[in-house]
Write a protein that holds these residues in place. Structure first.
Motif, mmCIF file in Angstrom:
data_model
loop_
_atom_site.group_PDB
_atom_site.id
_atom_site.type_symbol
_atom_site.label_atom_id
_atom_site.label_comp_id
_atom_site.label_asym_id
_atom_site.label_seq_id
_atom_site.Cartn_x
_atom_site.Cartn_y
_atom_site.Cartn_z
ATOM 1 N N MET A 317 68.830 6.527 52.565
ATOM 2 C CA MET A 317 69.442 5.194 52.458
ATOM 3 C C MET A 317 70.589 5.065 53.458
ATOM 4 N N GLN A 318 71.404 6.113 53.522
ATOM 5 C CA GLN A 318 72.542 6.137 54.449
ATOM 6 C C GLN A 318 72.064 5.986 55.891
ATOM 7 N N GLU A 319 71.034 6.742 56.247
ATOM 8 C CA GLU A 319 70.507 6.689 57.616
ATOM 9 C C GLU A 319 69.987 5.299 57.942
ATOM 10 N N ARG A 320 69.260 4.688 56.997
ATOM 11 C CA ARG A 320 68.704 3.353 57.233
ATOM 12 C C ARG A 320 69.806 2.316 57.400
ATOM 13 N N MET A 321 70.828 2.410 56.562
ATOM 14 C CA MET A 321 71.936 1.447 56.662
ATOM 15 C C MET A 321 72.676 1.604 57.987
ATOM 16 N N LYS A 322 72.844 2.839 58.416
ATOM 17 C CA LYS A 322 73.503 3.066 59.711
ATOM 18 C C LYS A 322 72.641 2.514 60.849
ATOM 19 N N SER A 323 71.316 2.668 60.719
ATOM 20 C CA SER A 323 70.411 2.155 61.748
ATOM 21 C C SER A 323 70.494 0.642 61.832
ATOM 22 N N VAL A 324 70.506 -0.029 60.670
ATOM 23 C CA VAL A 324 70.625 -1.492 60.637
ATOM 24 C C VAL A 324 71.976 -1.914 61.208
ATOM 25 N N GLY A 325 73.022 -1.168 60.802
ATOM 26 C CA GLY A 325 74.371 -1.484 61.286
ATOM 27 C C GLY A 325 74.506 -1.369 62.789
ATOM 28 N N THR A 560 51.844 9.186 55.494
ATOM 29 C CA THR A 560 51.649 10.626 55.251
ATOM 30 C C THR A 560 52.895 11.348 54.768
ATOM 31 N N GLY A 561 54.078 10.765 55.026
ATOM 32 C CA GLY A 561 55.321 11.463 54.698
ATOM 33 C C GLY A 561 55.695 12.507 55.720
ATOM 34 N N ASN A 562 54.926 12.566 56.824
ATOM 35 C CA ASN A 562 55.217 13.556 57.867
ATOM 36 C C ASN A 562 56.298 13.045 58.810
ATOM 37 N N PRO A 563 57.187 13.941 59.276
ATOM 38 C CA PRO A 563 58.178 13.533 60.270
ATOM 39 C C PRO A 563 57.496 13.227 61.604
ATOM 40 N N GLU A 564 57.996 12.201 62.289
ATOM 41 C CA GLU A 564 57.418 11.821 63.577
ATOM 42 C C GLU A 564 58.335 12.241 64.715
ATOM 43 N N ASP A 565 57.886 12.013 65.931
ATOM 44 C CA ASP A 565 58.650 12.460 67.100
ATOM 45 C C ASP A 565 59.784 11.498 67.450
ATOM 46 N N GLU A 566 59.633 10.219 67.078
ATOM 47 C CA GLU A 566 60.640 9.223 67.455
ATOM 48 C C GLU A 566 61.946 9.441 66.687
ATOM 49 N N LEU A 567 63.061 9.380 67.400
ATOM 50 C CA LEU A 567 64.376 9.512 66.768
ATOM 51 C C LEU A 567 64.704 8.258 65.961
ATOM 52 N N LEU A 568 65.509 8.424 64.913
ATOM 53 C CA LEU A 568 66.046 7.270 64.201
ATOM 54 C C LEU A 568 66.989 6.506 65.126
ATOM 55 N N PRO A 569 67.126 5.186 64.931
ATOM 56 C CA PRO A 569 68.025 4.410 65.797
ATOM 57 C C PRO A 569 69.438 4.996 65.881
ATOM 58 N N GLU A 570 69.970 5.491 64.746
ATOM 59 C CA GLU A 570 71.327 6.050 64.784
ATOM 60 C C GLU A 570 71.370 7.322 65.625
ATOM 61 N N ALA A 571 70.256 8.073 65.664
ATOM 62 C CA ALA A 571 70.192 9.274 66.487
ATOM 63 C C ALA A 571 70.133 8.900 67.968
ATOM 64 N N VAL A 572 69.374 7.838 68.269
ATOM 65 C CA VAL A 572 69.311 7.348 69.660
ATOM 66 C C VAL A 572 70.697 6.907 70.103
ATOM 67 N N GLU A 573 71.389 6.185 69.222
ATOM 68 C CA GLU A 573 72.746 5.716 69.521
ATOM 69 C C GLU A 573 73.687 6.883 69.798
ATOM 70 N N PHE A 574 73.578 7.948 68.993
ATOM 71 C CA PHE A 574 74.398 9.152 69.178
ATOM 72 C C PHE A 574 74.139 9.757 70.557
ATOM 73 N N CYS A 575 72.863 9.825 70.930
ATOM 74 C CA CYS A 575 72.499 10.396 72.235
ATOM 75 C C CYS A 575 73.061 9.553 73.387
ATOM 76 N N ARG A 576 72.966 8.218 73.219
ATOM 77 C CA ARG A 576 73.473 7.332 74.291
ATOM 78 C C ARG A 576 74.954 7.580 74.556
ATOM 79 N N LYS A 577 75.714 7.778 73.463
ATOM 80 C CA LYS A 577 77.152 8.013 73.631
ATOM 81 C C LYS A 577 77.436 9.307 74.382
#
Length: 674
Positions: A317-325, A560-577
């Motif tokens: 939930m925290q990750e999703r809210m951060k992604s939306v934010g 499937t519940g399997n993790p995918e290769d794409e980063l979460l938006p908040e992770a992409v944002e972290f990388c950009r910084k």
């Protein structure tokens, strides 16, 4: 009447098990027909008269008969069962089980996702004198076989064809079992016209100190153990817990909970079935893909008044809210950041004053109107006054995140062997990272405390289990001569009597140099230091130094519940910084992205600087190619890290850590001197 769609019932030909008469009653037993001495108190809830499951159910029917008990969706239709209908369905199921050959003190395995059928099968089994035995839907066919044989299951109820095949494909099944595929109402029809007298005689013969439910431990350290829970374990714990968290009875205001966590786990059973029954609450069933993303939709439909989430649910939930934010406008982000700061400071002040009442600053009321109410509504928690977390450790970062949004997460602590809860936080006993105080009628003892007050946490009360089925040696390891349950967890009390869990004895890493290292605080510190990290597992048992495996926050496949290769938006944002263009885990894993690699190392350096000794510093680490998941096997059904499984799965990587000595203070591995 409930429709048992897709239900299959597999019944075993009755065997000729002879049960010798019970011996003298003690505090524990491992016999399926055994009775135990209850840990009664002299006053208060500990002295409450013991009752059976049937007695609390009939009491609920008397008080709340026409109130809705269970609710679920079938397509676009909303279905419900009242308490009166629910009880009658359980009686009918009990008679059907008896007709199929269920014997006293034998199991009925229940293999499927949370549903009215699951509840009715569970309680029907108990009324018929059998043992309700939940089987994890993620279990392998071999694990299903073990549980069925260990519980001497006469009958197994399965949800669908996939689960049915797990049972039928096993060699042990042929010859001894007959399949009765009872679709829709056919299973219930078996018992509908059966006389009541035989069932009533069985119910009348049941005692509160006899076993009615088996909870099988996860078995990560050997074969699963069948935790024997008595009628009193269940009925009394439900009563005490409901009082502790101040649930209201339906005649005042009906409590609503959402059922989605695995019912083979005691936490879900205790909350969804038993505590709710004690107060006439409503249980709303989530969809089977709840943990893959549909849970929030169910929460918005049900609008629960109390909600139990395992840490990973709150983290998601925290990750999703951060992604939306992260996608919001600059103004919205600034308003949200201001409100969260107000919320955190206001709630921390109240927490430190140890008061759930008192005046709030004007800024808090503004923040509540602008942000907090909207967030709660978006999560489906606008009516929820009691949000809980338990079943695994949760990070302080996640606790503070929700507290800043005016959603305090109250921690529960307990185990299968204590019928679920032992301590629970509530508004008057709340501190971040604390598990609160004992439910009424229970006691805690810290065994062999060290100079800081840390020792093994031991439990006493009527919630303590009867014993492990057919395992006297294991039972004697768990219960001491006085009857205290030894949890295997390390903890301490603060000056207010609040309990804090500081580690797990079995999880303690003992290095080659003999140093004891609790892994969870170090793992949490790394996740706090590097928000990109999803999971961290510390390694070092019998090793010369500590190392760590890391995973990156990524999308999860909803199907499937399997993790995918794409980063979460908040992770992409972290990388950009950091100046990184990475959008996939595969671009980061194994040190492929220099900027991210450096940031992770710097975070680990900060954690190492706070280490109490050189032996508690991480000297090597690696980012894995995929995140941990239930589907992958690294996480258990409640999303708890399965350490022994991870160590086996990634043995080659771990061996590589120790094939060469660490090289301190090089650009690739910059370890600051201690």
């Amino acid at each position: 009447m409930v429709s048992f769609s897709h239900l299959s019932v597999i019944a075993q030909h009755p065997d000729s098990l002879s049960v010798p008469p019970s011996a003298e009653v003690h505090l524990w037993t491992t016999r399926r027909d055994g009775e135990v001495k209850l840990r009664m108190g002299d006053s208060g809830l500990a002295a409450e008269t013991p009752v059976t499951v049937n007695q609390i159910f009939t009491s609920a029917v008397e008080r709340f008969g026409d109130y809705s008990a269970l609710s679920w969706k079938e397509g676009e239709l909303q279905k419900t069962l009242s308490y009166r209908e629910y009880y009658q369905a359980c009686r009918t199921a009990a008679k059907s089980f008896l007709k199929l050959g269920l014997q006293r003190y034998h199991g009925v395995g229940i293999l499927g996702f949370n549903s009215a059928e699951w509840f009715i099968s569970d309680i029907g089994t108990i009324l018929a004198g059998g043992f309700a035995v939940g089987i994890y839907t993620t279990n392998s066919p071999e694990a299903c076989q073990y549980v069925a044989e260990n519980s001497k299951a006469n009958i197994i109820v399965v949800e669908n064809h996939k689960q049915l095949q797990k049972i039928l494909q096993q060699p042990w099944c042929s010859g001894r079992w007959k399949q009765s595929k009872h679709n829709n109402l056919k299973f219930m029809e078996l018992g509908r016209d059966e006389p009541d007298a035989p069932l009533d005689a069985i119910i009348a013969s049941q005692k509160p100190n006899q076993c009615c439910t088996l909870i099988y431990t996860s078995g990560t350290t050997g074969q699963p153990k069948g935790v024997m829970l008595s009628h009193d374990n269940i009925t009394w714990t439900a009563l005490s817990t409901g009082k502790h968290v101040q649930l209201t009875e339906a005649t005042q205001s009906q409590e609503v909970v959402v059922s989605y966590l695995p019912l083979s786990h005691i936490a879900a059973q205790m909350v969804d079935i038993w505590i709710v029954m004690r107060v006439g609450g409503l249980t709303y069933f989530a969809d089977p893909d709840a943990l893959k993303g549909s849970l929030v939709n169910t929460l918005k439909e049900a609008r629960p008044t109390a909600f139990m989430g395992v840490p990973r649910v709150w983290e998601k939930m925290q990750e999703r809210m951060k992604s939306v934010g992260a996608k919001s406008s600059t103004v919205r982000r600034k308003v949200a950041a201001w409100a969260k700061d107000v919320g955190l400071q206001s709630n921390l002040t109240r927490m430190n004053q140890n008061s759930a009442s008192g005046r709030r600053p004007f800024s808090y009321h503004v923040a509540k109107k602008l942000v907090f109410k909207k967030v709660r509504k978006a999560l489906g928690l606008d009516r929820c006054t009691k949000c809980y977390t338990g079943a695994a450790p949760i990070t302080k970062d996640t606790l503070e995140f929700f507290l800043s949004l005016n959603i305090p997460l109250y921690e529960l602590y307990g185990m299968s062997e204590s019928a679920g809860p032992h301590t629970i936080s509530h508004p008057e006993a709340f501190k971040l990272t604390s598990c609160g105080k004992e439910i009424p009628g229970c006691k805690t003892k810290v065994h062999n405390p060290d100079e800081e007050g840390n020792g093994e946490i031991c439990f006493w009360g009527r919630h303590i289990f009867m014993g492990y089925l057919n395992m006297p040696d294991k039972t004697e390891e768990a219960l001491d001569e006085e009857g205290w349950l030894h949890s295997g967890d390390l903890g301490k009390h603060d000056e207010k009597g609040l309990l804090y869990i500081t580690g797990r004895i079995k999880e303690l890493i003992i290095t080659a140099g003999g140093e004891n290292v609790p892994p969870v605080p170090i793992e949490d510190a790394v996740k706090d230091a590097v928000p990109l990290i999803s999971n961290a597992i510390l390694i070092g048992d019998n090793k010369k130094f500590l190392s760590m495996l890391l995973t990156i926050k990524c999308d999860i496949n909803a199907e499937t519940g399997n993790p995918e290769d794409e980063l979460l938006p908040e992770a992409v944002e972290f990388c950009r910084k950091l100046g990184s263009n990475a959008t996939r885990v595969s671009e980061i894993a194994g040190g492929r992205d220099r900027a991210v690699h450096t940031a992770i190392q710097e975070g680990i350096n900060r954690v190492n600087e706070k280490a109490t000794s050189n032996a508690q510093r991480i000297q090597k680490w690696l980012v894995l190619e995929r995140d941990f998941s239930i589907a992958g096997g690294e996480l258990g059904p409640t999303m708890k890290l399965k350490r022994t499984v991870v160590l086996k799965m990634y043995k080659e990587h771990i061996d590589n850590f120790y094939s060469e000595p660490p090289t301190p203070s090089t650009p690739e591995n910059p370890l600051p001197p201690k």
